[in-house]
Enzyme design. Structure first.
Site, PDB file in Angstrom:
ATOM      1  N   ASP A  17     -40.731  63.196 -58.116  1.00  0.00           N
ATOM      2  CA  ASP A  17     -39.963  64.285 -58.733  1.00  0.00           C
ATOM      3  C   ASP A  17     -38.896  64.835 -57.781  1.00  0.00           C
ATOM      4  O   ASP A  17     -39.091  64.861 -56.562  1.00  0.00           O
ATOM      5  CB  ASP A  17     -40.944  65.398 -59.142  1.00  0.00           C
ATOM      6  CG  ASP A  17     -40.346  66.310 -60.188  1.00  0.00           C
ATOM      7  OD1 ASP A  17     -39.332  65.943 -60.805  1.00  0.00           O
ATOM      8  OD2 ASP A  17     -40.894  67.415 -60.380  1.00  0.00           O
ATOM      9  N   ASN A  66     -39.737  62.376 -70.962  1.00  0.00           N
ATOM     10  CA  ASN A  66     -38.410  62.212 -70.360  1.00  0.00           C
ATOM     11  C   ASN A  66     -37.361  61.688 -71.344  1.00  0.00           C
ATOM     12  O   ASN A  66     -36.155  61.746 -71.059  1.00  0.00           O
ATOM     13  CB  ASN A  66     -38.466  61.295 -69.127  1.00  0.00           C
ATOM     14  CG  ASN A  66     -39.134  61.931 -67.924  1.00  0.00           C
ATOM     15  OD1 ASN A  66     -39.801  61.264 -67.127  1.00  0.00           O
ATOM     16  ND2 ASN A  66     -38.977  63.248 -67.755  1.00  0.00           N
ATOM     17  N   GLU A 200     -57.463  63.729 -54.358  1.00  0.00           N
ATOM     18  CA  GLU A 200     -56.883  64.813 -53.569  1.00  0.00           C
ATOM     19  C   GLU A 200     -55.416  64.945 -53.999  1.00  0.00           C
ATOM     20  O   GLU A 200     -54.749  63.945 -54.249  1.00  0.00           O
ATOM     21  CB  GLU A 200     -56.956  64.489 -52.077  1.00  0.00           C
ATOM     22  CG  GLU A 200     -58.364  64.385 -51.534  1.00  0.00           C
ATOM     23  CD  GLU A 200     -59.151  65.677 -51.689  1.00  0.00           C
ATOM     24  OE1 GLU A 200     -58.563  66.761 -51.550  1.00  0.00           O
ATOM     25  OE2 GLU A 200     -60.371  65.595 -51.955  1.00  0.00           O
TER      26      GLU A 200
HETATM   27  C1  IPE Z   1     -37.706  62.489 -61.096  1.00  0.00           C
HETATM   28  O1  IPE Z   1     -36.678  63.353 -60.785  1.00  0.00           O
HETATM   29  C2  IPE Z   1     -37.309  61.276 -61.892  1.00  0.00           C
HETATM   30  C3  IPE Z   1     -37.718  61.323 -63.300  1.00  0.00           C
HETATM   31  C4  IPE Z   1     -38.508  62.215 -63.857  1.00  0.00           C
HETATM   32  C5  IPE Z   1     -37.197  60.288 -64.162  1.00  0.00           C
HETATM   33  P1  IPE Z   1     -36.111  64.400 -61.846  1.00  0.00           P
HETATM   34  O2  IPE Z   1     -35.056  63.719 -62.638  1.00  0.00           O
HETATM   35  O3  IPE Z   1     -37.198  65.002 -62.642  1.00  0.00           O
HETATM   36  O4  IPE Z   1     -35.444  65.459 -60.904  1.00  0.00           O
HETATM   37  P2  IPE Z   1     -35.533  67.047 -61.013  1.00  0.00           P
HETATM   38  O5  IPE Z   1     -36.999  67.380 -61.095  1.00  0.00           O
HETATM   39  O6  IPE Z   1     -34.809  67.439 -62.259  1.00  0.00           O
HETATM   40  O7  IPE Z   1     -34.900  67.551 -59.789  1.00  0.00           O
HETATM   41  C1  IPE Z   2     -42.683  64.191 -64.114  1.00  0.00           C
HETATM   42  O1  IPE Z   2     -41.455  64.729 -63.750  1.00  0.00           O
HETATM   43  C2  IPE Z   2     -42.507  62.823 -64.671  1.00  0.00           C
HETATM   44  C3  IPE Z   2     -42.037  61.829 -63.703  1.00  0.00           C
HETATM   45  C4  IPE Z   2     -41.928  61.991 -62.433  1.00  0.00           C
HETATM   46  C5  IPE Z   2     -41.721  60.558 -64.276  1.00  0.00           C
HETATM   47  P1  IPE Z   2     -40.654  65.707 -64.717  1.00  0.00           P
HETATM   48  O2  IPE Z   2     -39.498  66.198 -63.946  1.00  0.00           O
HETATM   49  O3  IPE Z   2     -40.369  65.017 -65.998  1.00  0.00           O
HETATM   50  O4  IPE Z   2     -41.745  66.834 -65.000  1.00  0.00           O
HETATM   51  P2  IPE Z   2     -41.618  68.364 -65.404  1.00  0.00           P
HETATM   52  O5  IPE Z   2     -40.769  68.432 -66.635  1.00  0.00           O
HETATM   53  O6  IPE Z   2     -41.007  69.083 -64.254  1.00  0.00           O
HETATM   54  O7  IPE Z   2     -43.037  68.793 -65.628  1.00  0.00           O
HETATM   55 MG    MG Z   3     -38.360  66.670 -62.451  1.00  0.00          MG
END
Ligand code: IPE
Ligand code: IPE
Ligand code: MG
Length: 238
Positions: A17, A66, A200
């Site tokens: 993330d 997503n 964990e």
């Molecule tokens: C993780 O990074 C990748 C996916 C969930 C596809 P994010 O795209 O969620 O990045 P943030 O959390 O918006 O910064």
């Molecule tokens: C979790 O990230 C899913 C992935 C890393 C693929 P998101 O960015 O989608 O999660 P939320 O929306 O912050 O919970």
């Molecule tokens: Mg994210």
């Protein structure tokens, strides 16, 4: 650092993330974050397998939720996944790794699906390492799918844990020992709900594209300092 580490997890999971925020902090579009995020996957997965000898790595790369993102961001993510799953590159960069996809990947664009199928086929006989890649994945959906598969097979009226486990994407694999979610968010967002039961959890305040080998070493050291009791009591408490 590598050799000092004893008692390593046998199964490590990453909720990758923070790609978007990492890019935003630099004044870049979110898509740049995904480009670097997918590159970093390579670094960390290789370090887990070949640096530490951890046999199973699970990655949460795209959730069923997503799909709610803008189409331009989705297109870009799919482009990087398609590239990441090019079969010739994959087998070269990850020797002895079997790819196991968690989630209905057939919903993605045709070229991504084609590449994923080719990698699954090319790596199916590998036994040393497993990469579980969660794309279009949801832990709740995985459980619902398991129940439906069992119903389809008309099993006995009741089933036990071992039977249900066999219908998961990770059938025959040990459960997660450690889950690392980058970016500072402290939630699972539907990641491997069954397999996480006694894992964990570790939540470094680092965005995924910036999560490096040193941070992985830190996560493993932290894991080693945890007292895993599994509901029992430890010798010194007796
Ligand atoms: C993780 O990074 C990748 C996916 C969930 C596809 P994010 O795209 O969620 O990045 P943030 O959390 O918006 O910064
Ligand atoms: C979790 O990230 C899913 C992935 C890393 C693929 P998101 O960015 O989608 O999660 P939320 O929306 O912050 O919970
Ligand atoms: Mg994210």
């Amino acid at each position: 650092m590598t050799t000092e580490l004893k008692k390593l997890p046998q199964h490590i999971g990453f909720i990758i993330d923070g790609n978007g925020r990492w890019a935003k902090e630099r004044g870049w579009p979110r898509t740049k974050g995904h480009e670097h995020g997918v590159k970093n996957l390579d670094v960390i997965i290789k370090e887990c397998f070949y640096g530490y000898g951890i046999p199973i790595v699970s990655i949460y790369a795209f959730s069923t939720e997503n799909w709610n993102r803008p189409q331009t961001e989705l297109d870009c993510l799919f482009k990087y996944f398609t590239k990441y799953l090019k079969v010739n590159d994959f087998v070269k960069k990850y020797p002895h790794v079997r790819l196991n996809i968690m989630g209905d990947y057939t919903k993605f664009p045709a070229e991504l699906v084609k590449n994923a199928k080719a990698v699954i086929e090319a790596t199916k006989d590998e036994t040393q390492f497993i990469l579980n890649l969660g794309i279009n994945y949801s832990g709740q959906d995985e459980l619902v799918r398991a129940v439906n598969l069992m119903l389809g097979e008309k099993l006995a009226p009741t089933v036990d844990r071992a039977t249900l486990q066999k219908y998961l994407y990770t059938a025959d694999q040990p459960l997660l020992d450690l889950v690392v979610r980058t970016s500072g968010e402290q939630r699972l967002s539907n990641f491997m709900l069954w397999q996480v039961s006694y894992a964990e959890l570790y939540f470094p305040k680092i965005y995924w594209p910036a999560f490096g080998k040193k941070d992985l070493a830190q996560a493993l050291l932290e894991y080693q300092s945890r007292d895993r009791r599994f509901g029992a009591i430890t010798a010194q408490d007796a």
